[in-house]
Write an enzyme that holds these catalytic residues in place. Sequence first.
Site, PDB file in Angstrom:
ATOM      1  N   GLN A 144     115.601 -55.422   1.925  1.00  0.00           N
ATOM      2  CA  GLN A 144     115.635 -56.530   0.966  1.00  0.00           C
ATOM      3  C   GLN A 144     114.609 -56.363  -0.155  1.00  0.00           C
ATOM      4  O   GLN A 144     114.451 -57.268  -0.984  1.00  0.00           O
ATOM      5  CB  GLN A 144     115.397 -57.867   1.683  1.00  0.00           C
ATOM      6  CG  GLN A 144     116.461 -58.239   2.704  1.00  0.00           C
ATOM      7  CD  GLN A 144     117.808 -58.638   2.096  1.00  0.00           C
ATOM      8  OE1 GLN A 144     117.943 -58.750   0.871  1.00  0.00           O
ATOM      9  NE2 GLN A 144     118.807 -58.835   2.936  1.00  0.00           N
TER      10      GLN A 144
ATOM     11  N   SER B 144     119.267 -49.796   2.282  1.00  0.00           N
ATOM     12  CA  SER B 144     120.716 -49.904   2.407  1.00  0.00           C
ATOM     13  C   SER B 144     121.330 -49.895   1.014  1.00  0.00           C
ATOM     14  O   SER B 144     120.847 -50.577   0.112  1.00  0.00           O
ATOM     15  CB  SER B 144     121.023 -51.215   3.119  1.00  0.00           C
ATOM     16  OG  SER B 144     122.357 -51.608   2.875  1.00  0.00           O
TER      17      SER B 144
ATOM     18  N   CYS C  27     124.189 -61.382   9.168  1.00  0.00           N
ATOM     19  CA  CYS C  27     124.205 -60.767  10.494  1.00  0.00           C
ATOM     20  C   CYS C  27     124.003 -61.786  11.605  1.00  0.00           C
ATOM     21  O   CYS C  27     124.306 -61.516  12.753  1.00  0.00           O
ATOM     22  CB  CYS C  27     123.141 -59.675  10.588  1.00  0.00           C
ATOM     23  SG  CYS C  27     123.619 -58.206   9.675  1.00  0.00           S
TER      24      CYS C  27
END
Lengths: 376, 376
Positions: free
Chosen positions: B181, B201, B325
Amino acid sequence: MRVYLDWAATAPRDTDILVEYARLSAEYWANPSSRHAEGRKSREFLEDARRRCAQILKVQSNQLYFTSGGTESNHLPILSLLTRPTHGSIATSILEHPSIIEQLKAMEATGWHTRVIPSTEEGHITSDAVCASLAEDTALVLVQAVNNETGAIQDTASIARALMINRNGKRKPHFHVDAVQAIGKIDFFCNEPGIDSASLSAHKIGGLPGSGLLYIAKKTEAFLRGGGQEGGLRSGTEDVAAAGALALALEKAQKGPEKIRSISSVLYSILTDIPNLHFVPSTREHLDPRFSPAIYQCAIDGIPGEVAVRMLDEAGCAVSTGSACSSRKNKRPVLEAMRINPETRQNAFRISIGETTSHEQLSFLGQALKEISRSN
Amino acid sequence: MRVYLDWAATAPRDTDILVEYARLSAEYWANPSSRHAEGRKSREFLEDARRRCAQILKVQSNQLYFTSGGTESNHLPILSLLTRPTHGSIATSILEHPSIIEQLKAMEATGWHTRVIPSTEEGHITSDAVCASLAEDTALVLVQAVNNETGAIQDTASIARALMINRNGKRKPHFHVDAVQAIGKIDFFCNEPGIDSASLSAHKIGGLPGSGLLYIAKKTEAFLRGGGQEGGLRSGTEDVAAAGALALALEKAQKGPEKIRSISSVLYSILTDIPNLHFVPSTREHLDPRFSPAIYQCAIDGIPGEVAVRMLDEAGCAVSTGSACSSRKNKRPVLEAMRINPETRQNAFRISIGETTSHEQLSFLGQALKEISRSN
């Protein structure tokens, strides 16, 4: 002219599938775990893609899990053992892909040991050999459907049946089949009784790398954990578009076995015409049902495989020695396991074809091989 | 009109990056482990993509490994512990992503136990708290760079320095930072002294899902094994095109922090104008340097977060409660760890923005929030 004959390493990207991926990626970009409209739309598409895959593989959708590829699909059933309170043994064929053989070496450090199932001289794993390798504590058996170097087809249905009966009241070990080289190449069904899980990879059938499936007949406990995606079995944000691309790849691959069988017959004839070239194993016959028609392991007397591969590359043909995954190691463990003599082992190289391989491409290969054989 | 404000779950797909992926995928489709011309071309491109990523992250190329995403990048340093001959403990912040918290639960079965580092009431992890949590046998410490629910920025550089000095001759534990993040949202550098690994990611910065990076300062032993790709640290055929797409995503994300900071200032003003809305934690200030400008956790008095999210969705705004998630679990462990009172915890929801978030979108959100707040 370039002729690509290394389909067992990866298939050339199928344009239809790539276009579909791009289209889906632009439309179903939201995280399928999100509850808003964008997320729900992605979720619906993902589950639809899973149903399409299930239909082709003749399994239930809830038995299919999207993964990052063949390696991960092979790892998951092995790693699941780490959730068990006691250790035991894992029986594996000596011919397996490094994603199994090497992972089992890593498992030794956690207390799990490996029992190796030997191969016949033709590269086959018999049910008897599997059963003889089992110990009381064997929790997992791993045998591939098709060998990635020789194309040897293992009779996994028979092995599965043997595992179901031959245990004197002992709990049947989990039987995992690496089907990466089988799907789209031969008629293979993961829903045979006694096959507990099977893995497949998208990029071997024209789909995208980084995408695969794990079939699990009856859900096992996951060792790799996170956000709980894919029923908790494979955490990490799903690539929804890749799932759709994989469904399309499977749909297109349904006609693969027939097409490959037809062109393989041509390749066999061309190869038998090359002086000093023989098959590995040497007993391989025309459309031999014991071997995948997509893969031929050959050797030219007096020419090391490395040299043949390089000369073919220079002549315009892409083939390989062992698997791409072992290409940097210069070892041929599969051929050693078959007790192939050291000279043939050294000379061996692999030709692997796919559904778009043409007569013209194979004639070109034949000419190149003849010149290489003559150069010796 | 639809306004997407759930960038922390995933970024809307960036068209440039998608087009680049399709282009690269058509050109660099060969297996980079293959030795023929097609394979060598893929290999060269892959290594070039790695160099581009390394340049932006200010690290060495050989410290970067392409993975299947943030979850796998977080797993690899944890799983590496399984190669060690003895067990010990792992210290983790209580605020971590499920790919860490849940994986550490799985590690318990292998003999590794978890030591939990507590959070402050504002959602921060102090160096003191980290050091106090260490035991003699602590082999690994995990602290995220930015919390995915509150946006709390952890001072990982200070924690890394503290870990380097505070051990009375003991071996420094491996320090892993989940930077998923942080990259492209705040100024974060994984090359700080004492940070041993960091994960990122692609899909959080407009790249493709199923693609991520693991930075490792000094190579560790891999537990997950196979064909030996990515220096043996991450086996499985590489998605060369995804690596190129990730390099482009990182290049584009360089201007992310500045753009997000600017638009975040607008969002803060809009949110402070909504009656009965407060921030979580309530002390969060305008352009508060302790929080990522990309993420706001809020609560409207008397309206459960679930309801607010649904009403916003119906009004055209996509936001979420916890992380995607955890969205199916209805728990708020991060807010519990911050000792947020049960009512606020229940009412909390997350707004997360990205570099293309516009004034117009935020005004639309503001209107929707005002109506929801009034409806109470």
